[in-house]
Structures are given as structure tokens and as C-alpha cells.
Design a protein around this motif. Structure first.
Motif: not given
Length: 306
Positions: A69, A172, A174, A276-277, A280-282, A284-285
Motif C-alpha cells: 500500500k 500487484d 491478479l 487492473h483497477y 480486475d479488482l472489481w 475479484k470483489r
């Protein structure tokens, strides 16, 4: 040095053919004095460059792994002559030249002097990105894909910068992201898809492709995403220079607020950072908190199969 805490910044400190015209066929040809020695010295220096660059990248990689972070505030000084030379030798020898008309082989002449001059310009802020040259290649559906061919020195600095950023973002990104990543290919993505489909009960398959993705990326949001991890303003300004350099087509330079310049050396990495932002992060969540049953995701660049 690195400070702990989510809002703190982190910095990486570096330790830092012979002409035979008119000659009888049977006449022996002597090698020019020093040719073998020079070649040996070049090979040795290239090996030393690779080792030096490898050590720097490994330190960055370890820091990125340990401090997920934190932001990197001191990357720019790692754009050294060693990493620039290594980037040059990683370029394709026969690649089409950009607007500068400069080829790999021409630049290789007096390479050391050229790299030292490029390094000095980069470090003092005198380096200027040139517009990319527009080129089109045919697509399977009969349309044409626009590519941006960068000038040679832009390719060198972009590849060196991408190496630094890859060391961070590979920690970072995924596991279901496969496009344009070291050690991953479209075959790996297809293998993952086959294994997922064959080992899990599948009710629905969604095949998604983002239309004109590389031309439509929001540059403003891309920079915001980069700044989640990159706190070195000089690195960010370099990337902004490439994004704002524009594309030369039909004698005119066109500058856009969108797009990453598909075909440029650093474009694939920037595309992966954006996705990624954004995706991918969406995904994954959503898979963890909202999906019912099992969900498999495979992404290759802007193509994905959830």
C-alpha cells in the motif's frame, strides 16, 4: 528508505564483411587489430549491465511485495545508462523506424556516446518525446488496426521505464490477468480457460471484448491509477510526455485526451494498469461478495471470459 503506513511514501535507494574487392581468392584475410578484443569487451559490458539491472529490479520487486500500500517516490534515478543500454538491446533489430527515421543499427553506431547523451537529457529534463508515426495493419474482419510507431529513443526510454514499473506491478496484478505480462502468453490464458471449464460445472460463458480499448482509455484516469503506486512525479511526467506527444498522420500531429498509443513499447503495461483497477479488482470483489456459485475469470488484454 521506506515509511510504514498506507498513506506513506516509499523510495527505492539504488546502490547503484571485410571488403575483399580486388583481392586474390587464395589470399588470407587478416582481422583488424582489436576487433576480437572489442567484441569481447562489449559482451562483458552487456553482461555486467544485465546483472546490474537485474539487481535493481529485484530490490524494487521485493519492496513492492513487502509494502503493498505504499507509493514509490524515488524511481527516476534508476533510469541509468545500464538500464537504457539493456533496453536498447532488447528492441527488435528490424523494427520499422518512427518519425526520426532512425534504425536500430544506425543507433548502434557510437552507442555508448548516444546512451550517455540520452541519459543526460533524461536526467536533466531535456528529453522530449516525439510524435509516433501512424501505421495500419489489417485485422481478420477486414478492418484496419491503427498502430503508433515510436521514435527509437522513445522506445529505449519507454522500455527502461516499463522494466521498473513491471517490477512493481507484477506483484500487484491478479492471477487471472494474462495479456502482455512476463512469462505469460495467450496459450497460458487458453489453458486456464480449458481447465476452468472442464473442472467446474458451467452454466454461462460471457465472452467480452472492449471496443477500441487502446484508443479509448481515459488518460486522466490512467494517471490517477498510476499514482496509487507511483509517487515519483518525474516518472509520471515521463508517461504524460508519451501520452501527449501525439501521432503523426498525413503530415499533421494529432493529440488526444484518450488512448495509450497501441503499438508503443509501454502501451501494454499502461493498459494492464488501467484494466487492473477498472476490471480486475472489481471482478475479484464481485466474485467474492456477490457471485452465486463458482466464477472463473480469464483476461487477456481487453478480452475477457468470466
Amino acid at each position: 528508505m521506506m515509511d510504514a503506513g498506507e498513506k506513506s511514501d516509499s523510495a527505492i535507494v539504488a546502490t547503484k564483411p571485410t571488403n575483399n574487392a580486388g583481392r586474390p581468392v587464395a589470399e588470407p584475410v587478416e582481422r583488424r587489430a582489436g576487433t576480437e578484443g572489442n567484441a569481447g569487451q562489449q559482451r562483458t559490458r552487456r553482461a555486467q549491465d544485465r546483472e546490474s539491472v537485474s539487481q535493481v529490479l529485484e530490490r524494487i520487486r521485493q519492496a513492492a511485495r513487502q509494502r503493498k500500500k505504499e507509493r514509490f517516490t524515488a524511481l527516476f534515478h534508476h533510469l541509468s545508462p545500464e538500464i537504457l543500454r539493456t533496453a536498447f538491446f532488447a528492441l527488435k533489430r528490424e523494427a520499422a523506424p518512427g518519425v526520426d527515421g532512425l534504425t536500430w543499427r544506425a543507433y548502434a553506431t557510437d552507442l555508448d556516446l548516444r546512451i550517455e547523451d540520452l541519459h543526460a537529457r533524461v536526467q536533466r529534463g531535456a528529453y522530449r518525446a516525439l510524435p509516433s508515426r501512424r501505421r495500419y495493419i489489417p485485422k481478420a474482419d477486414g478492418s484496419q488496426r491503427p498502430l503508433a510507431v515510436a521514435a527509437l529513443e522513445d522506445k529505449i526510454v519507454q522500455r527502461a521505464t516499463a522494466a521498473l514499473l513491471n517490477a512493481i506491478y507484477e506483484e500487484d496484478f491478479l492471477g487471472f490477468s494474462y495479456g502482455f505480462r512476463p512469462g505469460r502468453s495467450q496459450h497460458d490464458a487458453l489453458d486456464a480457460l480449458v481447465v476452468g471449464i472442464s473442472s467446474t460445472k458451467v452454466n454461462y460463458i460471457l465472452d467480452a471484448d472492449i471496443r477500441s480499448f487502446f484508443d479509448g482509455v481515459s488518460q486522466a484516469w490512467l494517471i490517477r491509477f498510476l499514482e496509487h503506486r507511483i509517487g515519483d512525479r518525474r516518472i509520471v511526467r515521463l508517461i504524460q510526455k508519451w501520452l501527449k506527444a501525439g501521432v503523426l498522420e498525413d503530415g499533421a500531429v494529432n493529440v488526444s485526451e484518450t488512448g495509450t498509443g497501441q503499438g508503443s513499447v509501454i502501451s501494454p503495461l499502461l493498459a494492464n494498469v488501467y484494466l487492473h483497477y477498472v476490471f480486475d479488482l472489481w471482478a475479484k470483489r464481485w466474485r467474492r461478495r456477490e457471485a452465486r456459485g463458482n466464477m472463473i475469470v480469464v483476461r487477456y488484454a481487453d478480452d475477457s471470459v468470466p
